[in-house]
Design an enzyme around this catalytic site. Structure first.
Site, PDB file in Angstrom:
ATOM      1  N   ASP A 126       0.781  -1.245   0.000  1.00 30.54           N
ATOM      2  CA  ASP A 126       0.000   0.000   0.000  1.00 30.54           C
ATOM      3  C   ASP A 126       0.816   1.301   0.000  1.00 30.54           C
ATOM      4  O   ASP A 126       1.778   1.420   0.753  1.00 30.54           O
ATOM      5  CB  ASP A 126      -0.866   0.080   1.253  1.00 30.54           C
ATOM      6  CG  ASP A 126      -1.534  -1.222   1.615  1.00 30.54           C
ATOM      7  OD1 ASP A 126      -1.510  -2.155   0.817  1.00 30.54           O
ATOM      8  OD2 ASP A 126      -2.071  -1.284   2.735  1.00 30.54           O
ATOM      9  N   GLU A 131     -10.343  -2.618   4.476  1.00 32.05           N
ATOM     10  CA  GLU A 131      -9.004  -2.100   4.766  1.00 32.05           C
ATOM     11  C   GLU A 131      -8.872  -0.694   4.180  1.00 32.05           C
ATOM     12  O   GLU A 131      -9.628  -0.288   3.300  1.00 32.05           O
ATOM     13  CB  GLU A 131      -7.917  -2.992   4.147  1.00 32.05           C
ATOM     14  CG  GLU A 131      -7.949  -4.431   4.637  1.00 32.05           C
ATOM     15  CD  GLU A 131      -6.808  -5.285   4.102  1.00 32.05           C
ATOM     16  OE1 GLU A 131      -6.259  -6.053   4.890  1.00 32.05           O
ATOM     17  OE2 GLU A 131      -6.463  -5.213   2.909  1.00 32.05           O
TER      18      GLU A 131
END
Ligand code: FRU
Length: 494
Positions: free
Chosen positions: A22, A196
């Site tokens: 990420d 998430e």
């Protein structure tokens, strides 16, 4: 890092070595330097041992790798995803008179718990000190992560995922240290296994001076195409509560490789918000063949975002490439009117192997498509050595059902089960697309329809380098114009 590998993108960010996931902590500082942090395992080619890697850029394409910004405190914990802010007013008290203090807000992952911690930087985001009284937010859960913090009028707002409860918590704080629960956003849209990496972003509405709010949530696994995906909701935010206008979950990208997107903190009022996503998918990210070059994972192109509410499906979060002009290189084709015609371009002399193409399409006032020949625009990038290709196209339609597709099943270099299945991604688009554009960069392709109303991100792994482009149209209605330009892109890595 060695950026010369055949699969290394030349205008996208990828880590110097090791494994990346990420994007984290992204902000733009007062001098216009963009900071990208990222989930980083510097010691292996698979996820684990999470640090925050760091890179900086003036144009969002030319990146300088910086030293690792955040290290886990011991070898059983990880610095998981999170965000960063510039504490201009020194609300935190960390910064005396400085207006440039940076605070990172992230999840500390330990074997038993996930807690929210902060760290502060005196040097504009290059080195950080963990706050002595961490954690700043703890609920006794091991599924509580990915804090994204923004400033709202007179207070800080955090969105954070209670992952397996399909809930985004909204917290507020005056100082980044003390957080109060404000509200929950629960069980909306696609749930998958877990939520998430939430974001809450104020987004301009095209053609108006108004804005609305976007709640963006990532899910993994459970995406319609398998593995991980983002989704978003459009609505209002009043400083404590987010409410959707129509409760519809929409996908920001119809490819399989666009996850955990994050918006930069610090873009100025009046400028479009800018995002970057992880161009990969948890379904196969740990096994893709770039490992043989010593690195894994790519970030998406930087994207400019805005809302359009006057579309066939109502609200759309548009996502188009951030200003490409700093990297535009040689012109391979310009203003070519390819009306039921095609062009084949040998781009083996473009040393980056990266290409940008754009078709501008106009329509006559009365449009009559042939009943027998489908009206299409197709583009193919192939290898003169192996014949394999990455391809996509668009179906024009007079019945409100235009469709865009991208197909990587004809690329030969990767035999993972999730790649060998032929999958042809299709996404209904506007019946009359006026812009079809895309960037291909060695092992990633991004396609955009109508200034980003639809976008698709796909990684692919050719055996041999792709060096031939075909682009052409067929079955177009009389009076349509398709004007095509193709440019080489200048590699930004040394
Ligand atoms: C999303 C994610 C986050 C977590 C990070 C760990 O891809 O699972 O929820 O913070 O990756 O690397």
């Amino acid at each position: 890092g060695n950026y010369a590998g055949a699969l290394r993108p030349q205008v996208h960010f990828s880590p110097p070595q090791g494994f990346m996931n990420d994007p984290n902590g992204m902000f733009v500082d007062a001098n216009g330097t963009w900071h990208l942090y990222y989930q980083y395992n510097p010691t292996a080619l698979v996820a684990g041992n999470q640090h925050w890697g760091h890179a900086t850029s003036k144009d969002l394409y030319t990146w300088t790798n910086q030293p690792i910004a955040l290290y886990p405190p011991n070898n059983t914990s990880g610095i998981f995803s999170g965000s960063a802010v510039i504490d201009t007013n020194n609300t935190s008290g960390f910064f005396n008179n400085s207006k440039t203090g940076v605070v990172a807000i992230y999840t500390l992952n330990t074997p038993t718990e996930q807690t929210q911690e902060i760290a502060y930087s005196y040097d504009g985001g290059y080195t950080f000190q963990p706050y002595a009284r961490n954690p700043v937010l703890r609920i006794g859960s091991n599924q509580f992560r990915d804090p994204k913090v923004i400033w709202y009028q007179d207070h800080w707002v955090m969105v954070v995922a209670y992952s397996v409860d399909f809930t985004i918590g909204i917290y507020t704080s005056p100082n980044l240290k003390d957080w109060s629960f404000a509200s929950n956003f629960t069980n909306h849209g696609l749930l998958g296994l877990q939520y998430e990496c939430p974001n809450l972003v104020q987004m301009p509405i095209k053609g108006t001076t108004d804005s609305a709010w976007v709640m963006y949530i990532s899910i993994n696994p459970g995406a319609p195409l398998g593995g991980s995906t983002g989704q978003y909701f459009v609505g209002n935010f009043n400083g404590t509560h987010f409410t959707t206008f129509d409760n519809a979950a929409r996908l920001p990208d119809f490819g399989k490789d666009n996850y955990a997107g994050q918006w930069f903190y610090g873009t100025k009022a009046g400028e479009d918000p800018v995002s970057i996503a992880w161009a990969s998918n948890w379904q196969y990210t740990n096994v893709v063949p770039t490992g043989s070059e010593g690195w894994r994972s790519i970030m998406s192109l930087p994207r400019r975002n805005y809302l359009d509410k006057a579309t066939r499906i109502g609200w759309v979060l548009a996502s188009e490439p951030y200003d490409l002009s700093p990297i535009l290189g040689s012109t391979l084709l310009q203003s070519a009117n390819l009306f039921n015609n095609s062009a084949t371009l040998d781009y083996s002399s473009v040393s980056s192997g990266a290409i940008y193409f754009r078709a501008n399409i106009t329509y006559p006032s009365t449009l009559a498509f042939s009943a027998s020949t489908p009206a299409t625009l197709n583009f193919t990038f192939s290898s003169s050595a192996s014949g394999e290709c990455m391809q996509g196209g668009y179906f024009f339609s007079s019945d409100n059902a235009g469709a865009v597709w991208v197909d990587r099943s004809t690329v030969k270099g990767f035999q993972n089960p999730f790649f060998t299945d032929k999958f042809s991604l299709t996404q209904a688009g506007p019946p009359l697309a006026t812009v079809i554009e895309g960037v291909i960069d060695r092992s990633v392709m991004e396609v955009f329809i109508d200034n980003g109303h639809f976008s698709s991100t796909s990684v692919f792994y050719p055996k041999e380098k792709l060096d031939q482009m075909f682009i052409g149209t067929g079955g177009l209605a009389e009076g349509m114009k398709v004007e095509i330009g193709v440019w080489g892109l200048k590699g930004t890595w040394k």
